[in-house]
Write a protein that holds these residues in place. Structure first.
Motif, PDB file in Angstrom:
ATOM      1  N   SER A   1       3.275  12.645  -5.385  1.00  0.00           N
ATOM      2  CA  SER A   1       2.536  12.651  -6.649  1.00  0.00           C
ATOM      3  C   SER A   1       2.115  11.245  -7.044  1.00  0.00           C
ATOM      4  N   PRO A   2       1.002  11.127  -7.768  1.00  0.00           N
ATOM      5  CA  PRO A   2       0.625   9.817  -8.299  1.00  0.00           C
ATOM      6  C   PRO A   2       1.687   9.228  -9.215  1.00  0.00           C
ATOM      7  N   ALA A   3       2.379  10.088  -9.981  1.00  0.00           N
ATOM      8  CA  ALA A   3       3.402   9.583 -10.897  1.00  0.00           C
ATOM      9  C   ALA A   3       4.513   8.871 -10.145  1.00  0.00           C
ATOM     10  N   ALA A   4       4.963   9.450  -9.046  1.00  0.00           N
ATOM     11  CA  ALA A   4       6.030   8.816  -8.267  1.00  0.00           C
ATOM     12  C   ALA A   4       5.561   7.483  -7.693  1.00  0.00           C
ATOM     13  N   ALA A   5       4.311   7.440  -7.235  1.00  0.00           N
ATOM     14  CA  ALA A   5       3.793   6.192  -6.673  1.00  0.00           C
ATOM     15  C   ALA A   5       3.654   5.112  -7.744  1.00  0.00           C
ATOM     16  N   ILE A   6       3.237   5.486  -8.955  1.00  0.00           N
ATOM     17  CA  ILE A   6       3.114   4.492 -10.030  1.00  0.00           C
ATOM     18  C   ILE A   6       4.483   3.952 -10.422  1.00  0.00           C
ATOM     19  N   ARG A   7       5.483   4.815 -10.472  1.00  0.00           N
ATOM     20  CA  ARG A   7       6.844   4.321 -10.763  1.00  0.00           C
ATOM     21  C   ARG A   7       7.275   3.304  -9.711  1.00  0.00           C
ATOM     22  N   ALA A   8       6.996   3.601  -8.444  1.00  0.00           N
ATOM     23  CA  ALA A   8       7.349   2.663  -7.375  1.00  0.00           C
ATOM     24  C   ALA A   8       6.568   1.360  -7.518  1.00  0.00           C
TER      25      ALA A   8
ATOM     26  N   SER B   1       4.740  12.239 -18.367  1.00  0.00           N
ATOM     27  CA  SER B   1       5.775  11.343 -17.848  1.00  0.00           C
ATOM     28  C   SER B   1       6.330  10.453 -18.941  1.00  0.00           C
ATOM     29  N   VAL B   2       5.509  10.211 -19.972  1.00  0.00           N
ATOM     30  CA  VAL B   2       5.899   9.332 -21.079  1.00  0.00           C
ATOM     31  C   VAL B   2       5.780  10.111 -22.372  1.00  0.00           C
ATOM     32  N   ARG B   3       6.818  10.090 -23.170  1.00  0.00           N
ATOM     33  CA  ARG B   3       6.778  10.762 -24.467  1.00  0.00           C
ATOM     34  C   ARG B   3       6.829   9.714 -25.571  1.00  0.00           C
ATOM     35  N   ASP B   4       5.880   9.787 -26.488  1.00  0.00           N
ATOM     36  CA  ASP B   4       5.784   8.822 -27.575  1.00  0.00           C
ATOM     37  C   ASP B   4       5.287   9.549 -28.817  1.00  0.00           C
TER      38      ASP B   4
ATOM     39  N   VAL C   1       0.850  -1.185   0.000  1.00  0.00           N
ATOM     40  CA  VAL C   1       0.000   0.000   0.000  1.00  0.00           C
ATOM     41  C   VAL C   1       0.889   1.239   0.000  1.00  0.00           C
ATOM     42  N   LEU C   2       0.701   2.089  -1.018  1.00  0.00           N
ATOM     43  CA  LEU C   2       1.463   3.322  -1.151  1.00  0.00           C
ATOM     44  C   LEU C   2       0.498   4.498  -1.017  1.00  0.00           C
TER      45      LEU C   2
ATOM     46  N   GLY D   1       7.602  12.828  -0.483  1.00  0.00           N
ATOM     47  CA  GLY D   1       8.698  12.773  -1.433  1.00  0.00           C
ATOM     48  C   GLY D   1       8.423  11.820  -2.573  1.00  0.00           C
ATOM     49  N   ASP D   2       9.436  11.554  -3.374  1.00  0.00           N
ATOM     50  CA  ASP D   2       9.300  10.651  -4.503  1.00  0.00           C
ATOM     51  C   ASP D   2       9.641   9.214  -4.137  1.00  0.00           C
ATOM     52  N   THR D   3      10.029   8.981  -2.875  1.00  0.00           N
ATOM     53  CA  THR D   3      10.415   7.629  -2.472  1.00  0.00           C
ATOM     54  C   THR D   3       9.424   6.993  -1.517  1.00  0.00           C
TER      55      THR D   3
END
Length: 413
Positions: A49-56, A81-84, A27-28, A38-40
């Motif tokens: 941020s949600p982005a940091a949690a998804i990366r984790a 966060s993603v470039r395509d 659980v994050l 933080g990002d960790t």
């Protein structure tokens, strides 16, 4: 998005965070209002941020739950966060593992500030399993030729009590593009736009390109979605089932104000009301296989075939107000035509969670559904209506309990 890119996105730093419990998922927490976030997610502090949690979450094995801060919290994405360059950018990291996001009433949105680049909100890779609960996904934007402004799913996606709103795709799938397996439950897709001149599926574009393109829809409302070409609410080229679902006030520039089907669809206890098309099929435009039971199609607007266009298969107990240019075969037991369904304007029920049209006491829909025991399969009504109210009710007070046609049962909760 290429497999190579999806694989690359799945590789990230292994970030510190709460341990996985032996009897459940890790659980994050995400709460930028907490000092020291933080990002960790280390030291017992939440992610900012949600982005940091998804990366984790992607860096872990096994299922992960992300808990957002909840009601009143808006998480604003300012850059992708993603470039395509092929499929378009995405605001959050691609979901590559098994992830549940519990929103608790929160909003994740693309910033409306000037100079914010275009990007969708969520991307689910073919290896990903994403479940969203009690969350709003708002304001995604993709450039011309790019699909799925709110969410693009190539894996498994389940939305429970989720609002997907005000997302604008430069091509197809304003709210959602689904190539994988999609489940919508108790959700709302509103004011989304497949804005390209050939744009299809303002709310949902269901297509078997990166996967099976299978969608199961229950207790959901599509309202005010638009398409630059076909399928104001839904464009389907694979498999869709919908029960206890409302299509209201959707618009297509050409065919299928609510629905354009070129493959396989099945509706039970569905209401389509006041949808509009520029050419054919204000409610439904069908050149595939579309089975209807206990369903109301009415109030459509189009120069030709205002309510439905094409060949529909009846399993009984449907109301189709205007059958002009609409061929119907199968079991027509209990079918009604040429009648005004006498439905209320769209109402927000249960604190706004469900939006539906309720029949008046004199509506021809009342007690006009299948006589089979609700929930028993076949052409029987669903066991409960869009709000979860058990069927049947004695709506016309004749001491005979028969379910109503459409998504809403007349009786109170």
């Amino acid at each position: 998005m290429t497999r190579a890119l999806a694989a690359m996105l799945g590789v990230g730093l292994v970030l510190a965070g709460p341990p996985a419990w032996p009897d459940g998922p890790a659980v994050l927490r995400v709460d930028p209002s907490v000092a020291g976030c933080g990002d960790t997610g280390g030291g017992g502090k939440p992610f900012c941020s949600p982005a940091a949690a998804i990366r984790a979450a992607n860096a872990r094995s096994g299922p992960v739950v992300i808990e957002l801060a909840g009601e009143g919290m808006i998480y604003t994405l300012n850059e992708p966060s993603v470039r395509d360059p092929v499929e378009g950018d995405t605001g959050l990291p691609a979901v590559t593992g098994e992830l549940t996001v519990r929103g608790h009433g929160a909003v994740i949105e693309r910033s409306r500030a000037g100079h914010t680049p275009p990007f969708r909100i969520f991307w689910v890779a073919d290896s990903g399993k994403l479940r969203l609960e009690n969350l709003t996904v708002r304001g995604g934007l993709t450039p011309p030729g790019m699909d799925g402004a709110g969410l693009w799913n190539a894996g498994r996606l389940h939305l429970e009590d989720v609002i997907v709103t005000e997302n604008v795709a430069g091509d197809d799938g304003g709210g959602i593009r689904n190539d994988g397996t999609l489940t919508l439950s108790g959700s709302t897709l509103s004011l989304n736009n497949a804005s390209g001149p050939g744009g299809v599926g303002g709310g949902l574009y269901n297509v078997p390109v990166h996967g099976p393109g299978s969608a199961a829809i229950a207790g959901t409302t599509f309202v005010g979605n638009r398409a630059g070409d076909h399928g104001g609410a839904v464009f389907n080229s694979s498999d869709v089932t919908a029960v206890n679902t409302t299509f209201s006030g959707n618009l297509a520039a050409h065919n299928g104000g609510a629905v354009r089907n070129v493959a396989r669809m099945s509706f039970n206890n569905v209401t389509l009301l006041n949808n509009q098309a520029g050419d054919f099929g204000g409610g439904i435009s069908n050149i595939g296989t579309l089975r209807l039971s206990n369903t109301a199609v009415a109030g459509g607007v189009a120069p030709v075939s205002p309510d439905c266009e094409g060949h529909l298969t009846s399993a009984g107990y449907n109301l189709i107000q205007n059958r002009a240019d609409c061929e119907i075969d199968g079991d027509e037991t209990g079918n009604l035509t040429g009648l005004d369904p006498q439905l209320s304007p769209l109402q927000a029920m249960d604190g706004g969670r469900h939006k539906l049209h309720r029949p008046s006491t004199r509506s021809p829909l009342v007690d006009a559904g299948s006589r089979a025991r609700p929930g028993s399969g076949g052409n029987a009504c669903e066991a409960a209506d869009q709000r979860g109210v058990p069927r049947p009710k004695d709506g016309d007070h004749d001491s005979s309990f028969v379910c109503d046609i459409g998504a809403a049962e007349i009786g109170p909760v």
